[in-house]
Design a protein around this motif. Structure first.
Motif, short mmCIF file in Angstrom:
data_model
loop_
_atom_site.label_atom_id
_atom_site.label_comp_id
_atom_site.label_asym_id
_atom_site.label_seq_id
_atom_site.Cartn_x
_atom_site.Cartn_y
_atom_site.Cartn_z
N PHE A 1 17.03 27.47 -13.43
CA PHE A 1 16.09 26.49 -14.24
C PHE A 1 16.91 25.49 -14.68
N ILE A 2 16.63 24.29 -14.28
CA ILE A 2 17.34 22.95 -14.62
C ILE A 2 16.44 22.18 -15.41
N VAL A 3 17.12 21.34 -16.57
CA VAL A 3 16.43 20.65 -17.43
C VAL A 3 17.37 19.23 -17.27
N MET A 4 16.69 18.26 -17.30
CA MET A 4 17.09 16.86 -17.59
C MET A 4 16.65 16.20 -18.85
N LYS A 5 17.47 15.62 -19.73
CA LYS A 5 17.15 14.62 -20.71
C LYS A 5 17.05 13.41 -20.19
N LEU A 6 15.99 12.52 -19.96
CA LEU A 6 15.90 11.31 -19.65
C LEU A 6 16.28 10.17 -20.73
N ASN A 7 16.72 8.99 -20.47
CA ASN A 7 17.06 7.99 -21.34
C ASN A 7 15.87 7.80 -22.53
N ASN A 8 14.72 7.99 -22.24
CA ASN A 8 13.62 7.90 -23.19
C ASN A 8 13.62 9.08 -24.30
N GLY A 9 14.62 10.30 -24.03
CA GLY A 9 14.50 11.35 -24.88
C GLY A 9 13.73 12.32 -24.25
N ALA A 10 12.87 12.09 -23.35
CA ALA A 10 11.83 13.22 -23.03
C ALA A 10 12.71 14.04 -22.04
N GLU A 11 12.37 15.43 -22.00
CA GLU A 11 13.00 16.43 -21.19
C GLU A 11 12.10 17.02 -20.07
N VAL A 12 12.70 16.96 -18.83
CA VAL A 12 12.10 17.32 -17.91
C VAL A 12 12.53 18.79 -17.22
N GLY A 13 12.05 19.70 -17.03
CA GLY A 13 12.52 21.04 -16.56
C GLY A 13 12.06 21.54 -15.34
N TRP A 14 12.70 22.31 -14.47
CA TRP A 14 11.88 22.70 -13.48
C TRP A 14 12.79 24.07 -12.75
N TYR A 15 11.99 24.83 -11.98
CA TYR A 15 12.52 26.16 -11.44
C TYR A 15 12.53 25.96 -9.96
N GLY A 16 13.66 26.70 -9.44
CA GLY A 16 14.01 26.75 -8.17
C GLY A 16 14.84 27.91 -7.59
N GLY A 17 14.78 28.23 -6.58
CA GLY A 17 15.64 29.49 -6.04
C GLY A 17 15.65 29.83 -4.72
N VAL A 18 16.31 30.70 -4.19
CA VAL A 18 16.27 30.94 -2.70
C VAL A 18 16.41 32.79 -2.66
#
Length: 263
Positions: free
Chosen positions: A74-91
């Motif tokens: 589970f990875i989350v990035m905080k963008l410059n505008n303050g928004a948070e974008v998260g996504w799931y991945g796996g193998v």
């Protein structure tokens, strides 16, 4: 072996959940850590019943026991505008030294049945992605017999967490029967030598092509020992080491050069 309770898992990883992330993101991270803690305990419990020893990373000695890789994230990035974008991945994939068709069929069918409960398009799409991702161009073959690989499933959709949860709960039924069925097989020095060559292929892929491995190397504060401990403890390379045509070793290589449908 002392059990790693959910509370201990959350405490251990507390520093990995930034306090400046919004409450919903922190709640998602806590939920995933609880899921992973539960699956981890179940896996360690089953392995301890078999071997009677404590485990961190497992490397099978028997060349007839395939290596399995299970990595959910589970990875989350905080963008410059303050928004948070998260996504799931796996193998979830399997890497044998010898081809056992019924084991490959069981592994892939278990994953397909799980995927189909969520979306009929998942298994064929994620299997293809896995075959393509784990291809070793300079060898002209895949790293193993594949499985599923997925990424960029937005955390905003609750159904995607449900799929990640299903993946976690499928690790044991997908792999444990294969482990139990092969762990007592007898083996020869020649078969050990072949396993060392296959370990070399695994290492080549991770060091040269695996994005997750490179990401870990560049991640500030990441424990490098954890990353390298996941690699085969021993490996070998040989000059003109292609197997004899028609041999069991060659049987595996032919499949690795042309991935097949298994489920």
């Amino acid at each position: 072996m002392e059990a790693m309770t959910e509370e201990k898992i959350l405490s251990f990883f507390q520093g990995c959940i930034p306090t400046d992330f919004r409450f919903r993101t922190q709640s998602q991270a806590n939920r995933i850590l609880r899921l992973f803690a539960k699956v981890r305990e179940e896996l360690l419990h089953e392995l301890q019943k078999i071997e009677g020893a404590e485990f961190c990373v497992v490397h099978a000695k028997n060349p007839h026991v395939p290596a399995g890789k299970f990595n959910l994230r589970f990875i989350v990035m905080k963008l410059n505008n303050g928004a948070e974008v998260g996504w799931y991945g796996g193998v979830m994939d399997i890497n044998p030294s010898y081809l056992v068709p019924e084991d490959a069929t069981h592994f892939h069918k278990t994953l397909k049945d799980m995927c189909d409960k969520h979306d009929a398009s998942y298994y064929p799409r994620f299997k293809k992605w896995c075959d393509e991702y784990f291809f070793i161009p300079h060898r002209g073959e895949t790293r193993g017999l594949g499985g599923i690989f997925f990424d960029n499933l937005t955390s905003e959709e609750e159904g995607n967490f449900s799929f990640l949860e299903s993946c976690a709960k499928t690790i044991l039924p997908a792999y444990l029967p294969i482990l139990k069925g092969r762990m007592c097989d007898t083996y020869t020095d020649q078969e050990i030598a072949w396993k060392q060559l296959r370990n070399g292929r695994y290492t080549e892929f991770n060091l040269k092509y695996d994005k997750g491995f490179k990401f870990g190397l560049q991640l500030p504060g990441f424990q490098m020992e954890t990353l390298f401990a996941s690699q085969p403890p021993t490996a070998s390379w040989g000059y003109k080491s292609d197997p004899e045509p028609g041999s069991r070793e060659d049987e595996l290589v032919q499949v690795l050069r042309c991935p097949q449908e298994c489920a």
